[in-house]
Design a protein around this motif. Sequence first.
Motif, PDB file in Angstrom:
ATOM      1  N   UNK A  65      16.470 -14.230  30.183  1.00 28.37           N
ATOM      2  CA  UNK A  65      16.742 -14.748  31.518  1.00 28.37           C
ATOM      3  C   UNK A  65      16.216 -16.167  31.685  1.00 28.37           C
ATOM      4  N   UNK A  68      29.084 -10.295  32.561  1.00 26.67           N
ATOM      5  CA  UNK A  68      28.785 -11.439  31.710  1.00 26.67           C
ATOM      6  C   UNK A  68      30.036 -12.162  31.255  1.00 26.67           C
ATOM      7  N   UNK A  69      29.922 -13.487  31.169  1.00 19.75           N
ATOM      8  CA  UNK A  69      30.934 -14.275  30.493  1.00 19.75           C
ATOM      9  C   UNK A  69      30.698 -14.210  28.992  1.00 19.75           C
ATOM     10  N   UNK A  70      31.607 -14.813  28.234  1.00 20.53           N
ATOM     11  CA  UNK A  70      31.490 -14.752  26.782  1.00 20.53           C
ATOM     12  C   UNK A  70      30.461 -15.729  26.238  1.00 20.53           C
ATOM     13  N   UNK A 114      21.571 -16.853  31.274  1.00 20.90           N
ATOM     14  CA  UNK A 114      20.739 -16.346  30.184  1.00 20.90           C
ATOM     15  C   UNK A 114      20.951 -17.188  28.944  1.00 20.90           C
ATOM     16  N   UNK A 156      24.240  -3.875  38.050  1.00 27.01           N
ATOM     17  CA  UNK A 156      24.916  -4.301  36.833  1.00 27.01           C
ATOM     18  C   UNK A 156      25.308  -5.758  36.919  1.00 27.01           C
ATOM     19  N   UNK A 157      25.392  -6.398  35.768  1.00 26.17           N
ATOM     20  CA  UNK A 157      25.822  -7.781  35.677  1.00 26.17           C
ATOM     21  C   UNK A 157      27.149  -7.849  34.937  1.00 26.17           C
ATOM     22  N   UNK A 207      20.852 -16.854  24.709  1.00 22.72           N
ATOM     23  CA  UNK A 207      20.829 -15.895  23.617  1.00 22.72           C
ATOM     24  C   UNK A 207      20.808 -16.620  22.272  1.00 22.72           C
ATOM     25  N   UNK A 253      18.091 -17.568  38.301  1.00 18.72           N
ATOM     26  CA  UNK A 253      18.909 -16.794  39.237  1.00 18.72           C
ATOM     27  C   UNK A 253      19.144 -17.654  40.467  1.00 18.72           C
ATOM     28  N   UNK A 264      19.312 -11.845  18.592  1.00 14.30           N
ATOM     29  CA  UNK A 264      18.353 -11.476  19.636  1.00 14.30           C
ATOM     30  C   UNK A 264      19.072 -11.115  20.924  1.00 14.30           C
ATOM     31  N   UNK A 265      18.338 -10.425  21.808  1.00 12.11           N
ATOM     32  CA  UNK A 265      18.886 -10.125  23.119  1.00 12.11           C
ATOM     33  C   UNK A 265      18.813 -11.345  24.026  1.00 12.11           C
ATOM     34  N   UNK A 266      19.641 -11.371  25.074  1.00 13.37           N
ATOM     35  CA  UNK A 266      19.599 -12.492  26.020  1.00 13.37           C
ATOM     36  C   UNK A 266      18.242 -12.601  26.708  1.00 13.37           C
ATOM     37  N   UNK A 305      23.343 -15.374  37.561  1.00 15.12           N
ATOM     38  CA  UNK A 305      22.234 -15.622  36.653  1.00 15.12           C
ATOM     39  C   UNK A 305      22.724 -16.329  35.389  1.00 15.12           C
TER      40      UNK A 305
END
Lengths: 115, 112
Positions: free
Chosen positions: A46, A105-107, A36, A102-103, A38, A49, A42-44, A34
């Motif tokens: 979507x 995540x990259x940085x 996202x 669960x995901x 950001x 996918x 704020x939150x990521x 996926x």
Amino acid sequence: SQKIEQNSEALNIQEGKTATLTCNYTNYSPAYLQWYRQDPGRGPVFLLLIRENEKEKRKERLKVTFDTTLKQSLFHITASQPADSATYLCALGGPRGSTLGRLYFGRGTQLTVWP
Amino acid sequence: GAGVSQSPSNKVTEKGKDVELRCDPISGHTALYWYRQSLGQGLEFLIYFQGNSAPDKSGLPSDRFSAERTGGSVSTLTIQRTQQEDSAVYLCASSLRQREQFFGPGTRLTVL
């Protein structure tokens, strides 16, 4: 353990150009991936996918590719606009058959589109 | 509400105190996740709930961290005896099975 790398921490491009962000991963075979967006404070949110049996997915000006042999996903924003400026996160889903959601995540890559 | 909500939005506490962070997921979403994001870092997975049970709590960094979910809805993340390294933004997300996750705005925790 799995490792996710997103190309350069920052990418600066001119408005109207195509932005290409890269996500590479090792030691893992995700059933899906996926992307996202950001914004600061704020939150990521979507965006797209793509599953392991899909090569490409499109949504408006966005395109994602997924190469399970290279273990790489490319995220393209065509006709980029200053409003596209944000941090973009790549996230790997669980392996095939996993019931855990669960995901990993990259940085993230911080994209700046200048007029 | 229409989205995931979290409270408080900001929390400043002293080292050694306990804190509780709350998450209200989207109604009907069976899966709930907690992540934390430190400055300049990616999202770090903490715990996953399916309904009220937590089949994956592998990301909790120590036994000072715990979480619960009641009624298949609201979740609370508790950090006991907070340390300065616990300072981060704590994000909650909810989803329907293994699909896109919807994130809340996060709680910014600062431990002095």
